[in-house]
Design an enzyme around this catalytic site. Structure first.
Site, PDB file in Angstrom:
ATOM      1  CD  GLN A 122      33.132 -32.387   0.205  1.00 15.53           C
ATOM      2  OE1 GLN A 122      33.243 -33.431   0.131  1.00 15.53           O
ATOM      3  NE2 GLN A 122      31.860 -31.693  -0.107  1.00 15.53           N
ATOM      4  CG  HIS A 146      38.819 -33.136  -0.716  1.00 20.25           C
ATOM      5  ND1 HIS A 146      37.473 -33.738  -1.400  1.00 20.25           N
ATOM      6  CD2 HIS A 146      38.834 -34.052   0.501  1.00 20.25           C
ATOM      7  CE1 HIS A 146      36.780 -34.334  -0.549  1.00 20.25           C
ATOM      8  NE2 HIS A 146      37.506 -34.574   0.552  1.00 20.25           N
ATOM      9  CB  THR A 153      28.805 -31.396  -0.553  1.00 15.66           C
ATOM     10  OG1 THR A 153      29.348 -32.787  -0.639  1.00 15.66           O
ATOM     11  CG2 THR A 153      27.916 -31.340   0.870  1.00 15.66           C
TER      12      THR A 153
HETATM   13  P1  OAD Z   1      29.296 -34.360  -6.120  1.00 16.93           P
HETATM   14  O1  OAD Z   1      29.372 -34.029  -7.551  1.00 16.93           O
HETATM   15  O2  OAD Z   1      29.369 -35.476  -5.602  1.00 16.93           O
HETATM   16  O3  OAD Z   1      27.927 -33.541  -5.683  1.00 16.93           O
HETATM   17  C1  OAD Z   1      27.587 -32.126  -6.115  1.00 16.93           C
HETATM   18  C2  OAD Z   1      26.296 -31.644  -5.421  1.00 16.93           C
HETATM   19  O4  OAD Z   1      26.330 -30.291  -5.866  1.00 16.93           O
HETATM   20  C3  OAD Z   1      25.099 -32.476  -6.001  1.00 16.93           C
HETATM   21  O5  OAD Z   1      24.280 -32.976  -4.547  1.00 16.93           O
HETATM   22  C4  OAD Z   1      24.374 -31.431  -6.509  1.00 16.93           C
HETATM   23  O6  OAD Z   1      22.764 -31.599  -6.368  1.00 16.93           O
HETATM   24  C5  OAD Z   1      24.659 -30.182  -5.903  1.00 16.93           C
HETATM   25  N1  OAD Z   1      24.580 -28.985  -6.649  1.00 16.93           N
HETATM   26  C6  OAD Z   1      24.446 -28.911  -8.083  1.00 16.93           C
HETATM   27  N2  OAD Z   1      24.371 -27.385  -8.469  1.00 16.93           N
HETATM   28  C7  OAD Z   1      24.247 -26.767  -7.329  1.00 16.93           C
HETATM   29  C8  OAD Z   1      23.995 -25.393  -6.945  1.00 16.93           C
HETATM   30  N3  OAD Z   1      24.013 -24.510  -8.009  1.00 16.93           N
HETATM   31  N4  OAD Z   1      23.856 -25.216  -5.721  1.00 16.93           N
HETATM   32  C9  OAD Z   1      23.828 -26.118  -4.736  1.00 16.93           C
HETATM   33  N5  OAD Z   1      24.126 -27.165  -4.997  1.00 16.93           N
HETATM   34  C10 OAD Z   1      24.358 -27.657  -6.398  1.00 16.93           C
HETATM   35  O7  OAD Z   1      30.354 -33.127  -5.447  1.00 16.93           O
HETATM   36  P2  OAD Z   1      30.910 -33.128  -3.933  1.00 16.93           P
HETATM   37  O8  OAD Z   1      30.102 -33.850  -2.937  1.00 16.93           O
HETATM   38  O9  OAD Z   1      31.813 -31.991  -3.968  1.00 16.93           O
HETATM   39  O10 OAD Z   1      37.067 -35.543  -3.897  1.00 16.93           O
HETATM   40  O11 OAD Z   1      32.147 -34.369  -4.197  1.00 16.93           O
HETATM   41  C11 OAD Z   1      32.712 -34.539  -2.905  1.00 16.93           C
HETATM   42  C12 OAD Z   1      34.025 -35.269  -3.498  1.00 16.93           C
HETATM   43  O12 OAD Z   1      34.098 -36.259  -4.672  1.00 16.93           O
HETATM   44  C13 OAD Z   1      35.161 -34.141  -4.134  1.00 16.93           C
HETATM   45  O13 OAD Z   1      35.618 -33.223  -3.487  1.00 16.93           O
HETATM   46  C14 OAD Z   1      35.796 -35.107  -5.094  1.00 16.93           C
HETATM   47  C15 OAD Z   1      35.329 -36.122  -5.333  1.00 16.93           C
HETATM   48  O14 OAD Z   1      35.877 -37.435  -5.259  1.00 16.93           O
HETATM   49  C16 OAD Z   1      38.295 -35.384  -4.288  1.00 16.93           C
HETATM   50  O15 OAD Z   1      38.694 -35.077  -5.403  1.00 16.93           O
HETATM   51  C17 OAD Z   1      39.157 -36.000  -3.290  1.00 16.93           C
END
Ligand code: OAD
Length: 244
Positions: free
Chosen positions: A106, A124, A192
């Site tokens: 993503q 994305h 994620t």
């Molecule tokens: P989020 O910011 O929603 O979530 C990030 C996740 O990473 C959280 O669940 C954290 O607990 C986890 N995390 C943090 N540090 C970590 C590490 N070192 N190892 C593993 N996990 C860790 O980001 P996404 O789920 O990627 O879309 O967000 C999805 C989409 O929302 C993005 O692609 C973006 C946004 O709207 C668009 O821009 C279209």
């Protein structure tokens, strides 16, 4: 289910085993390279303005301002180096060959490709790409824009090739990503929140097709409910056994 992973689901188990592997990644893995996540403390969306600028509403109302926000991110991502976890995935792909089916990300950062991963599905889009507003043609942003940002006249026919809030996946490789998830034996879901539901849908689909879903995340989230195993740690911790 949380707890210690069975050997076949650890990194060395994947290397030694015969299972085919696919991977879904989110902002958590990029946070290890120093990029902010979207949600949570210091996430992009702590700032309401960023939520707006990442939307289709901003494309319609203020395309120039939106472009310049993305260009700032383009410049900062340009100087960002992949983290150990990105390199570990690229190495895993090289080791597994055909059995490594791909990374569905993503993230728009391009860090998986920078680390050497080949089979990458950027569902994305990519901050390094732009799309013509009329023809849909895609082009890579010129490297020169890192040092000297373009004027509005150069940008007027183009938009960033990223999926904005309020847009569909029509221009992005979601069907291919689904196919990859449906074909693997093991799906790693890394970093994620699942608030944007796509990783949950991909995981459910993989699971229906017989895959084991392993969620790698230090914090609880939407993916927990559907994963077979939750590794409650960071991507770096999962991949640490490959640290020399
Ligand atoms: P989020 O910011 O929603 O979530 C990030 C996740 O990473 C959280 O669940 C954290 O607990 C986890 N995390 C943090 N540090 C970590 C590490 N070192 N190892 C593993 N996990 C860790 O980001 P996404 O789920 O990627 O879309 O967000 C999805 C989409 O929302 C993005 O692609 C973006 C946004 O709207 C668009 O821009 C279209």
């Amino acid at each position: 289910m949380s707890g210690k992973l069975p050997q076949e689901l650890t990194l060395s188990g994947l290397r030694e085993g015969r299972a085919s592997v696919a991977v879904v990644t989110g902002a958590g893995i990029d946070s290890e390279a120093g990029l902010p996540t979207f949600r949570g403390d210091k996430g992009y969306y702590e700032d309401e303005e960023a939520t707006y600028l990442a939307s289709v509403d901003a494309l319609k109302a203020e395309p120039s301002r939106q472009w310049h926000w993305y260009l700032k991110r383009f410049v900062s991502y340009h100087d960002t180096h992949p983290a150990h976890s990105h390199f570990a995935l690229a190495e895993l792909e090289a080791e597994l060959g055909e059995k490594f089916l791909g990374i569905i990300t993503q993230n728009v950062s391009g860090l998986h490709r920078k680390a050497g991963s080949q089979k990458v599905y950027e569902i994305h889009g990519s901050i390094q790409e732009m799309r013509n507003l009329k023809t849909g043609e895609q082009q890579t942003l010129p490297e020169t824009w890192v040092e000297s940002p373009p004027g509005d006249e150069e940008l007027i026919s183009w938009r960033p090739h990223v999926c904005f809030f309020g847009e569909s996946y029509d221009c992005f490789p979601l069907p291919e990503a689904m196919e990859v998830c449906n074909s693997c034996d093991i799906l790693l879901v890394i970093g994620t929140s699942g608030v944007v539901h796509t990783p949950v849908l991909l995981s459910e689909s993989a699971q229906r097709s017989g895959a084991v879903v392993v969620n790698i995340n230090p914090h609880p989230g939407e993916v927990d409910k559907i994963s077979d195993m939750n590794f409650r740690g960071s991507a770096a911790e999962y991949f640490q056994e490959s640290v020399l």
